[in-house]
Design a protein around this motif. Structure first.
Motif, PDB file in Angstrom:
ATOM      1  N   PRO A 295       0.903  -1.066   0.065  1.00 47.90           N
ATOM      2  CA  PRO A 295      -0.021   0.144   0.038  1.00 47.90           C
ATOM      3  C   PRO A 295       0.616   1.254  -0.114  1.00 47.90           C
ATOM      4  N   SER A 296       1.891   1.157   0.744  1.00 48.08           N
ATOM      5  CA  SER A 296       2.771   2.543   0.780  1.00 48.08           C
ATOM      6  C   SER A 296       3.571   2.599  -0.668  1.00 48.08           C
ATOM      7  N   SER A 297       3.340   1.957  -1.599  1.00 49.82           N
ATOM      8  CA  SER A 297       3.938   2.240  -2.886  1.00 49.82           C
ATOM      9  C   SER A 297       2.854   2.809  -3.915  1.00 49.82           C
ATOM     10  N   LEU A 298       1.614   2.843  -3.296  1.00 48.62           N
ATOM     11  CA  LEU A 298       0.693   3.561  -4.224  1.00 48.62           C
ATOM     12  C   LEU A 298       0.574   5.134  -4.064  1.00 48.62           C
ATOM     13  N   GLY A 299       1.405   5.650  -3.148  1.00 43.25           N
ATOM     14  CA  GLY A 299       1.293   6.988  -2.813  1.00 43.25           C
ATOM     15  C   GLY A 299       1.370   7.825  -4.051  1.00 43.25           C
ATOM     16  N   SER A 300       2.611   7.427  -4.955  1.00 43.31           N
ATOM     17  CA  SER A 300       2.925   8.420  -5.965  1.00 43.31           C
ATOM     18  C   SER A 300       1.909   8.367  -7.035  1.00 43.31           C
ATOM     19  N   VAL A 301       1.482   7.325  -7.202  1.00 44.71           N
ATOM     20  CA  VAL A 301       0.328   7.138  -8.215  1.00 44.71           C
ATOM     21  C   VAL A 301      -1.001   7.259  -8.237  1.00 44.71           C
ATOM     22  N   THR A 302      -1.326   7.644  -7.049  1.00 44.65           N
ATOM     23  CA  THR A 302      -2.733   7.804  -6.637  1.00 44.65           C
ATOM     24  C   THR A 302      -3.227   9.196  -6.717  1.00 44.65           C
ATOM     25  N   ARG A 303      -4.502   9.381  -7.666  1.00 47.84           N
ATOM     26  CA  ARG A 303      -4.967  10.428  -7.866  1.00 47.84           C
ATOM     27  C   ARG A 303      -6.471  10.523  -7.219  1.00 47.84           C
ATOM     28  N   GLY A 304      -6.768  11.720  -6.801  1.00 46.72           N
ATOM     29  CA  GLY A 304      -8.404  11.754  -6.542  1.00 46.72           C
ATOM     30  C   GLY A 304      -8.579  12.164  -4.920  1.00 46.72           C
ATOM     31  N   LYS A 305      -9.763  11.888  -4.239  1.00 46.59           N
ATOM     32  CA  LYS A 305      -9.986  12.324  -2.848  1.00 46.59           C
ATOM     33  C   LYS A 305     -10.592  11.028  -2.324  1.00 46.59           C
ATOM     34  N   THR A 306     -10.468  11.130  -0.960  1.00 41.03           N
ATOM     35  CA  THR A 306     -11.216  10.201   0.064  1.00 41.03           C
ATOM     36  C   THR A 306     -12.473  11.157   0.578  1.00 41.03           C
ATOM     37  N   ASN A 307     -13.746  10.860   0.943  1.00 39.88           N
ATOM     38  CA  ASN A 307     -14.640  11.277   1.387  1.00 39.88           C
ATOM     39  C   ASN A 307     -15.296  10.457   2.385  1.00 39.88           C
ATOM     40  N   ILE A 308     -15.152  10.421   3.897  1.00 36.68           N
ATOM     41  CA  ILE A 308     -15.606   9.673   4.857  1.00 36.68           C
ATOM     42  C   ILE A 308     -16.255  10.753   5.701  1.00 36.68           C
ATOM     43  N   GLY A 309     -17.817  10.104   6.094  1.00 32.98           N
ATOM     44  CA  GLY A 309     -18.411  10.936   7.011  1.00 32.98           C
ATOM     45  C   GLY A 309     -19.595   9.970   7.599  1.00 32.98           C
ATOM     46  N   THR A 310     -20.331  10.749   8.552  1.00 31.60           N
ATOM     47  CA  THR A 310     -21.355  10.099   9.141  1.00 31.60           C
ATOM     48  C   THR A 310     -22.712  11.038   8.935  1.00 31.60           C
ATOM     49  N   ILE A 311     -23.914  10.169   8.721  1.00 34.70           N
ATOM     50  CA  ILE A 311     -24.932  10.883   8.646  1.00 34.70           C
ATOM     51  C   ILE A 311     -25.947  10.470   9.637  1.00 34.70           C
ATOM     52  N   ALA A 312     -26.337  11.565  10.505  1.00 32.16           N
ATOM     53  CA  ALA A 312     -26.996  11.124  11.672  1.00 32.16           C
ATOM     54  C   ALA A 312     -28.750  11.687  11.479  1.00 32.16           C
ATOM     55  N   THR A 313     -29.499  10.934  11.758  1.00 29.58           N
ATOM     56  CA  THR A 313     -30.946  11.825  11.786  1.00 29.58           C
ATOM     57  C   THR A 313     -31.369  11.419  13.102  1.00 29.58           C
ATOM     58  N   GLY A 314     -32.036  12.523  13.777  1.00 28.34           N
ATOM     59  CA  GLY A 314     -32.645  12.467  14.921  1.00 28.34           C
ATOM     60  C   GLY A 314     -33.533  13.627  15.047  1.00 28.34           C
ATOM     61  N   GLN A 315     -33.619  14.010  16.533  1.00 27.01           N
ATOM     62  CA  GLN A 315     -34.432  15.157  16.925  1.00 27.01           C
ATOM     63  C   GLN A 315     -33.664  16.211  17.593  1.00 27.01           C
ATOM     64  N   LYS A 316     -34.244  17.340  17.005  1.00 34.13           N
ATOM     65  CA  LYS A 316     -33.614  18.739  17.605  1.00 34.13           C
ATOM     66  C   LYS A 316     -34.640  19.722  17.960  1.00 34.13           C
ATOM     67  N   ASP A 317     -34.929  19.897  19.181  1.00 28.94           N
ATOM     68  CA  ASP A 317     -35.896  20.858  19.769  1.00 28.94           C
ATOM     69  C   ASP A 317     -37.359  20.393  19.131  1.00 28.94           C
ATOM     70  N   GLY A 318     -37.325  19.030  19.243  1.00 31.27           N
ATOM     71  CA  GLY A 318     -38.689  18.449  18.843  1.00 31.27           C
ATOM     72  C   GLY A 318     -39.029  18.235  17.363  1.00 31.27           C
ATOM     73  N   VAL A 319     -38.000  18.724  16.748  1.00 30.07           N
ATOM     74  CA  VAL A 319     -38.120  18.584  15.094  1.00 30.07           C
ATOM     75  C   VAL A 319     -37.129  17.589  14.538  1.00 30.07           C
ATOM     76  N   GLN A 320     -37.609  16.891  13.498  1.00 26.69           N
ATOM     77  CA  GLN A 320     -36.751  15.933  13.058  1.00 26.69           C
ATOM     78  C   GLN A 320     -35.505  16.453  12.228  1.00 26.69           C
ATOM     79  N   LYS A 321     -34.326  16.222  12.288  1.00 28.10           N
ATOM     80  CA  LYS A 321     -33.219  16.850  11.712  1.00 28.10           C
ATOM     81  C   LYS A 321     -32.188  15.628  11.093  1.00 28.10           C
ATOM     82  N   THR A 322     -31.441  15.841   9.998  1.00 27.61           N
ATOM     83  CA  THR A 322     -30.366  14.966   9.459  1.00 27.61           C
ATOM     84  C   THR A 322     -29.086  15.937   9.309  1.00 27.61           C
ATOM     85  N   VAL A 323     -28.175  15.356   9.872  1.00 27.10           N
ATOM     86  CA  VAL A 323     -26.915  16.158   9.669  1.00 27.10           C
ATOM     87  C   VAL A 323     -25.841  15.267   9.138  1.00 27.10           C
TER      88      VAL A 323
END
Ligand code: NDP
Length: 401
Positions: A295-323
């Motif tokens: 894997p360490s040899s891939l550094g010089s040839v890799t182009r592009g981006k990673t995109n990692i995150g969390t999507i949480a749905t719940g309640q805020k002040d009694g209203v449904q919200k997704t962040v």
């Protein structure tokens, strides 16, 4: 002023020591140890060239507890940062207990002959670390690691209650090779060939590996197919966020990767049980690892981006919200800064941050800890300052699937 011993001279270890060297006010003395001394020396030369900082190196087989204790006694670090492989976790935890130093890792212990991805073995060290007055921090990479901190941050600041959580891991990087893994091939292939599992209404729901897919449009990457998988942070999220009703983990894979994986699996090359070959036992997956690019040899040839995150749905002040909390990391920028691609970067930076918070006493405790148990604020602040800036988006509606 603090001394640290880092074990493991792969891509993640390389990023972590580069980033530690860039914060000399926290990491005043760094030693990098691995089985292969030449790999440590190459990283030390890169650190010197990029930052001007000299780090020490040592040869160590961390499966040998006595050898690790002896190295800890010689180096006298405040903590050990374990960036070797999951197989070494328990041996290194034993050495830390014997030598009286704190511990941090980025992946849970794995027995060699079974793909388990569970914390039970390491949670069993709770009483011993507590009694010794020491802290062990588990899973301080990106996922596990940052994804758990994103969730704890959402629970603390953005929502009154989280009902559903989805972790979306997209590597939009292209290395131009038909098949390669972007972190240790053995661990990567064990993970993706395991049955899928997610948490729903108080129980685990299992399914065949990579059978459920969804198309998702990732910011700065574009639309990608992502697949439902099991991933180790699900276990700690369920334990420490017991109110969340459904928790799922998704990872993107390209068609070429999946085609190769299917063939390799069908012919038995991803097996982790021993088979006889020319009079001796070999593990097919270990043989396959020897054929695949480091894997360490891939550094010089890799182009592009990673995109990692969390999507949480719940309640805020009694209203449904997704962040949606996410980080986007550029492979070429990561390579320019540390000589490693973004998958190593997004793991090595959080390991450095976790170590810095433990050394500065902002994160402290006695016993074994997961990321969900600690205050997310100083960690989130350091992500922004050390190369992994994050953003929060309010989504108009929960995920439709
Ligand atoms: P690599 O395979 O590139 O590097 C692992 C390093 O560990 C190698 O340099 C190897 O040493 C060393 N090592 C292996 N066995 C021993 C041993 N017995 N004693 C001492 N050193 C040993 O892996 P990565 O850098 O990609 O990954 C490192 C860790 O990070 C893994 O545990 C991986 O699962 C985890 N990870 C976590 C992620 C997260 O987001 N939480 C994401 C990606 C990875 P040598 O080459 O000298 O033989």
């Amino acid at each position: 002023m603090s001394r640290v011993l880092v074990i493991g001279a792969g891509g993640v270890g390389s990023v972590a020591v580069h980033k530690m060297a860039m914060s000399p006010e926290v990491f005043s003395h760094i030693t990098l140890a691995s089985r292969t001394l030449a790999k440590c020396e190459a990283i030390a030369a890169s650190v010197k060239q990029r930052t001007g900082v000299t780090i020490d190196v040592a040869a160590l087989d961390a499966d040998d507890v006595a050898a690790t204790i002896a190295l800890i006694s010689a180096v006298k670090p405040q903590m050990v940062v374990n960036l070797a492989l999951p197989y070494q976790d328990l041996a290194i935890m034993d050495a830390c207990l014997a030598a009286g130093v704190n511990y941090l890792d980025t992946a849970n212990y794995e027995p060699r002959d079974q793909a388990k991805f569970e914390y039970s073995w390491q949670w069993a060290y709770q009483a011993r670390f507590k009694a010794a007055g020491l802290m062990a921090l588990l899973g301080c990479g990106f996922d596990p690691g940052v994804t758990s901190v994103f969730t704890t941050y959402a629970a603390k600041h953005l929502l009154d209650r989280i009902d559903t959580l989805d972790i979306l891991d997209c590597n939009g990087g292209d290395h131009g090779l038909p098949f390669a893994t972007n972190f240790n091939p053995e661990i990567n292939l064990r993970e993706v060939t395991a049955p899928s599992r997610h948490w729903e209404n108080g129980a685990w729901v299992e399914g065949p590996a990579l059978a459920q897919k969804q198309l998702f449009d990732f910011d700065q990457v574009g639309p990608r197919n992502m697949y439902l998988m099991y991933h180790e942070e699900l276990e700690s999220l369920v334990k420490f966020h017991p109110d969340i009703q459904r928790i799922r983990f998704w990872m993107t894979f390209g068609d070429s990767y999946l085609k190769h994986l299917e063939v390799l699996t069908n012919i038995g090359m991803t097996r982790i049980d021993p088979v006889m070959f020319e009079g001796r036992e070999i593990i097919p997956l270990q043989f396959l690892k020897a054929l695949l690019p480091e894997p360490s040899s891939l550094g010089s040839v890799t182009r592009g981006k990673t995109n990692i995150g969390t999507i949480a749905t719940g309640q805020k002040d009694g209203v449904q919200k997704t962040v949606y909390i996410l980080n986007i990391c550029d492979h070429e920028a990561a390579y320019a800064e540390t000589g490693n691609q973004a998958v190593s970067y997004t793991t090595g930076v959080p390991a450095m941050i976790g170590a810095a918070l433990m050394l500065s006493g902002q994160w402290k405790g006695q016993g074994v800890f997961n990321m969900e148990q600690l205050d997310p604020d100083p960690f989130m602040d350091m992500l922004n300052r050390h190369g992994l800036p994050w953003q929060v988006k309010d989504l108009p509606a929960p995920l439709a699937f």
